[in-house]
Write a protein that holds these residues in place. Structure first.
Motif, PDB file in Angstrom:
ATOM      1  N   THR A  77      -6.676   5.399  -1.634  1.00 33.63           N
ATOM      2  CA  THR A  77      -6.793   6.794  -1.232  1.00 33.63           C
ATOM      3  C   THR A  77      -7.551   7.640  -2.242  1.00 33.63           C
ATOM      4  OG1 THR A  77      -4.654   7.278  -2.254  1.00 33.63           O
ATOM      5  CG2 THR A  77      -4.640   6.706   0.085  1.00 33.63           C
ATOM      6  N   ASN A  78      -7.871   7.063  -3.393  1.00 32.59           N
ATOM      7  CA  ASN A  78      -8.471   7.843  -4.473  1.00 32.59           C
ATOM      8  C   ASN A  78      -9.429   6.957  -5.262  1.00 32.59           C
ATOM      9  OD1 ASN A  78      -9.036   9.557  -6.584  1.00 32.59           O
ATOM     10  ND2 ASN A  78      -6.911   9.965  -7.091  1.00 32.59           N
ATOM     11  N   ARG A  79     -10.669   7.407  -5.474  1.00 33.39           N
ATOM     12  CA  ARG A  79     -11.650   6.626  -6.230  1.00 33.39           C
ATOM     13  C   ARG A  79     -11.604   6.911  -7.723  1.00 33.39           C
ATOM     14  NH1 ARG A  79     -17.416   6.917  -4.556  1.00 33.39           N
ATOM     15  NH2 ARG A  79     -17.490   5.037  -5.769  1.00 33.39           N
ATOM     16  N   ASP A  80     -10.840   7.887  -8.125  1.00 34.34           N
ATOM     17  CA  ASP A  80     -10.773   8.285  -9.531  1.00 34.34           C
ATOM     18  C   ASP A  80      -9.912   7.289 -10.300  1.00 34.34           C
ATOM     19  OD1 ASP A  80     -10.612   9.488 -11.987  1.00 34.34           O
ATOM     20  OD2 ASP A  80      -9.565  11.278 -11.275  1.00 34.34           O
ATOM     21  N   ILE A  81     -10.569   6.407 -11.081  1.00 35.93           N
ATOM     22  CA  ILE A  81      -9.816   5.360 -11.773  1.00 35.93           C
ATOM     23  C   ILE A  81      -8.933   5.918 -12.891  1.00 35.93           C
ATOM     24  CG2 ILE A  81     -11.416   3.517 -11.198  1.00 35.93           C
ATOM     25  CD1 ILE A  81     -12.532   3.716 -14.035  1.00 35.93           C
ATOM     26  N   LYS A  85     -19.822   3.600  -2.353  1.00 34.74           N
ATOM     27  CA  LYS A  85     -20.123   5.004  -2.595  1.00 34.74           C
ATOM     28  C   LYS A  85     -19.429   5.916  -1.589  1.00 34.74           C
ATOM     29  CE  LYS A  85     -23.924   8.072  -3.582  1.00 34.74           C
ATOM     30  NZ  LYS A  85     -25.345   8.208  -3.805  1.00 34.74           N
ATOM     31  N   TYR A  86     -19.409   5.504  -0.335  1.00 29.03           N
ATOM     32  CA  TYR A  86     -18.803   6.339   0.702  1.00 29.03           C
ATOM     33  C   TYR A  86     -17.658   5.588   1.360  1.00 29.03           C
ATOM     34  CZ  TYR A  86     -23.106   8.923   0.097  1.00 29.03           C
ATOM     35  OH  TYR A  86     -24.129   9.619  -0.451  1.00 29.03           O
ATOM     36  N   TRP A  87     -16.539   6.242   1.474  1.00 27.73           N
ATOM     37  CA  TRP A  87     -15.387   5.670   2.156  1.00 27.73           C
ATOM     38  C   TRP A  87     -15.254   6.369   3.503  1.00 27.73           C
ATOM     39  CZ3 TRP A  87     -10.690   5.429  -1.702  1.00 27.73           C
ATOM     40  CH2 TRP A  87     -11.030   4.641  -2.783  1.00 27.73           C
ATOM     41  N   SER A  88     -15.104   5.607   4.582  1.00 29.71           N
ATOM     42  CA  SER A  88     -14.894   6.234   5.886  1.00 29.71           C
ATOM     43  C   SER A  88     -13.497   6.856   5.900  1.00 29.71           C
ATOM     44  CB  SER A  88     -15.031   5.215   7.010  1.00 29.71           C
ATOM     45  OG  SER A  88     -14.098   4.180   6.860  1.00 29.71           O
ATOM     46  N   ASN A  89     -13.411   8.063   6.356  1.00 30.52           N
ATOM     47  CA  ASN A  89     -12.142   8.807   6.438  1.00 30.52           C
ATOM     48  C   ASN A  89     -11.483   9.014   5.075  1.00 30.52           C
ATOM     49  OD1 ASN A  89     -12.405   8.843   9.230  1.00 30.52           O
ATOM     50  ND2 ASN A  89     -11.319   6.914   9.441  1.00 30.52           N
ATOM     51  N   GLY A  90     -12.204   8.758   3.988  1.00 28.99           N
ATOM     52  CA  GLY A  90     -11.636   8.958   2.667  1.00 28.99           C
ATOM     53  C   GLY A  90     -10.615   7.919   2.260  1.00 28.99           C
ATOM     54  N   VAL A  91     -10.495   6.828   3.034  1.00 34.28           N
ATOM     55  CA  VAL A  91      -9.503   5.793   2.764  1.00 34.28           C
ATOM     56  C   VAL A  91     -10.142   4.425   2.986  1.00 34.28           C
ATOM     57  CG1 VAL A  91      -7.278   4.832   3.492  1.00 34.28           C
ATOM     58  CG2 VAL A  91      -7.613   7.297   3.516  1.00 34.28           C
ATOM     59  N   ALA A 102      -6.983   8.462 -12.354  1.00 38.11           N
ATOM     60  CA  ALA A 102      -5.850   9.101 -11.679  1.00 38.11           C
ATOM     61  C   ALA A 102      -4.584   8.282 -11.894  1.00 38.11           C
ATOM     62  CB  ALA A 102      -6.139   9.230 -10.186  1.00 38.11           C
ATOM     63  N   ASN A 103      -3.456   8.925 -11.706  1.00 35.47           N
ATOM     64  CA  ASN A 103      -2.166   8.256 -11.843  1.00 35.47           C
ATOM     65  C   ASN A 103      -2.008   7.132 -10.823  1.00 35.47           C
ATOM     66  OD1 ASN A 103       0.357   7.957 -13.075  1.00 35.47           O
ATOM     67  ND2 ASN A 103       1.342   9.219 -11.531  1.00 35.47           N
ATOM     68  N   GLU A 104      -2.622   7.301  -9.663  1.00 35.24           N
ATOM     69  CA  GLU A 104      -2.588   6.261  -8.637  1.00 35.24           C
ATOM     70  C   GLU A 104      -3.904   6.293  -7.853  1.00 35.24           C
ATOM     71  OE1 GLU A 104      -0.246   8.500  -5.070  1.00 35.24           O
ATOM     72  OE2 GLU A 104       0.888   7.953  -6.844  1.00 35.24           O
ATOM     73  N   VAL A 105      -4.328   5.132  -7.389  1.00 36.63           N
ATOM     74  CA  VAL A 105      -5.532   5.050  -6.563  1.00 36.63           C
ATOM     75  C   VAL A 105      -5.194   4.643  -5.135  1.00 36.63           C
ATOM     76  CG1 VAL A 105      -7.125   4.619  -8.477  1.00 36.63           C
ATOM     77  CG2 VAL A 105      -6.058   2.679  -7.301  1.00 36.63           C
ATOM     78  N   GLY A 106      -3.947   4.292  -4.896  1.00 35.54           N
ATOM     79  CA  GLY A 106      -3.545   3.912  -3.553  1.00 35.54           C
ATOM     80  C   GLY A 106      -2.177   3.260  -3.541  1.00 35.54           C
ATOM     81  N   TYR A 107      -1.961   2.467  -2.488  1.00 35.58           N
ATOM     82  CA  TYR A 107      -0.658   1.850  -2.273  1.00 35.58           C
ATOM     83  C   TYR A 107      -0.811   0.410  -1.815  1.00 35.58           C
ATOM     84  CZ  TYR A 107       0.923   6.629  -2.397  1.00 35.58           C
ATOM     85  OH  TYR A 107       1.169   7.907  -2.801  1.00 35.58           O
ATOM     86  N   LEU A 108       0.158  -0.387  -2.149  1.00 37.81           N
ATOM     87  CA  LEU A 108       0.319  -1.722  -1.598  1.00 37.81           C
ATOM     88  C   LEU A 108       1.443  -1.605  -0.581  1.00 37.81           C
ATOM     89  CD1 LEU A 108      -0.218  -4.847  -1.769  1.00 37.81           C
ATOM     90  CD2 LEU A 108       1.759  -4.910  -3.281  1.00 37.81           C
ATOM     91  N   GLN A 109       1.123  -1.865   0.680  1.00 40.31           N
ATOM     92  CA  GLN A 109       2.142  -1.774   1.730  1.00 40.31           C
ATOM     93  C   GLN A 109       2.477  -3.176   2.202  1.00 40.31           C
ATOM     94  OE1 GLN A 109       1.712   1.217   4.787  1.00 40.31           O
ATOM     95  NE2 GLN A 109       2.379  -0.239   6.318  1.00 40.31           N
ATOM     96  N   LEU A 110       3.725  -3.562   2.008  1.00 39.85           N
ATOM     97  CA  LEU A 110       4.184  -4.878   2.440  1.00 39.85           C
ATOM     98  C   LEU A 110       4.440  -4.864   3.946  1.00 39.85           C
ATOM     99  CD1 LEU A 110       6.671  -5.658  -0.460  1.00 39.85           C
ATOM    100  CD2 LEU A 110       4.269  -6.297  -0.265  1.00 39.85           C
ATOM    101  N   ASN A 111       4.532  -6.050   4.531  1.00 35.62           N
ATOM    102  CA  ASN A 111       4.724  -6.118   5.979  1.00 35.62           C
ATOM    103  C   ASN A 111       6.100  -5.621   6.427  1.00 35.62           C
ATOM    104  OD1 ASN A 111       6.107  -8.300   4.967  1.00 35.62           O
ATOM    105  ND2 ASN A 111       5.194  -9.813   6.325  1.00 35.62           N
ATOM    106  N   ASN A 112       6.996  -5.353   5.498  1.00 36.31           N
ATOM    107  CA  ASN A 112       8.291  -4.766   5.858  1.00 36.31           C
ATOM    108  C   ASN A 112       8.249  -3.236   5.794  1.00 36.31           C
ATOM    109  OD1 ASN A 112       8.331  -4.218   3.122  1.00 36.31           O
ATOM    110  ND2 ASN A 112      10.116  -5.468   2.662  1.00 36.31           N
ATOM    111  N   GLY A 113       7.064  -2.672   5.511  1.00 35.04           N
ATOM    112  CA  GLY A 113       6.889  -1.220   5.500  1.00 35.04           C
ATOM    113  C   GLY A 113       7.047  -0.569   4.139  1.00 35.04           C
ATOM    114  N   LYS A 114       7.529  -1.297   3.141  1.00 32.29           N
ATOM    115  CA  LYS A 114       7.691  -0.708   1.811  1.00 32.29           C
ATOM    116  C   LYS A 114       6.329  -0.547   1.147  1.00 32.29           C
ATOM    117  CE  LYS A 114      12.357  -2.256   1.023  1.00 32.29           C
ATOM    118  NZ  LYS A 114      13.286  -2.927   0.144  1.00 32.29           N
ATOM    119  N   GLN A 115       6.181   0.554   0.412  1.00 30.53           N
ATOM    120  CA  GLN A 115       4.930   0.848  -0.282  1.00 30.53           C
ATOM    121  C   GLN A 115       5.178   0.982  -1.772  1.00 30.53           C
ATOM    122  OE1 GLN A 115       3.301   4.428   1.431  1.00 30.53           O
ATOM    123  NE2 GLN A 115       2.125   3.257   2.922  1.00 30.53           N
ATOM    124  N   TYR A 116       4.202   0.515  -2.541  1.00 35.85           N
ATOM    125  CA  TYR A 116       4.256   0.615  -3.994  1.00 35.85           C
ATOM    126  C   TYR A 116       2.918   1.150  -4.489  1.00 35.85           C
ATOM    127  CZ  TYR A 116       8.280  -2.314  -3.169  1.00 35.85           C
ATOM    128  OH  TYR A 116       9.468  -2.795  -2.695  1.00 35.85           O
TER     129      TYR A 116
END
Length: 92
Positions: free
Chosen positions: A12-16, A76-82, A18-32
C-alpha cells in the motif's frame, strides 16, 4: 512434510522508510504488517511483524519469487495505488 500456506502480499506504500509498506494476508484472513529494511536495498529485504516478532520474508519464499515481488514493488506506477501478489509460504 513441509507445511505450506497461501498468502497475499498487499503493498500500500512505496516509501521504504515508512513504518509499513503493506500487509501479509493469510488465507484465514489474518493480516500482518510488512516493512522494508534498508540494509539491502538491491533485493527485497521485506520483514513481517508477526506476534511480537520480526520475521524475514526471504525465509518463507524462494529467491525467484522474492525477485518478482521486488520488481512489482519497484514499479513506477501502481494501479489503484495498491499492488497484490499471491505467494506460497513454505514452513510457515
Amino acid at each position: 512434510m513441509i507445511k505450506q500456506r497461501k498468502a497475499l502480499l498487499i503493498f500500500t506504500n512505496r516509501d521504504i522508510e515508512a513504518n509499513e509498506v503493506g500487509y501479509l494476508q493469510l488465507n484465514n484472513g489474518k493480516q500482518y504488517e510488512i516493512f522494508y529494511e534498508k540494509a539491502n536495498e538491491s533485493q527485497g529485504n521485506f520483514k513481517i511483524r508477526y506476534q511480537h516478532r520480526i520475521l524475514d520474508l526471504k525465509t518463507y519464499i524462494e529467491a525467484s519469487e522474492l525477485q518478482e515481488i521486488q520488481n512489482k514493488f519497484n514499479q513506477k506506477y501502481w494501479s489503484n495505488g495498491v499492488i497484490y501478489h499471491e505467494v506460497i509460504l513454505d514452513k510457515w
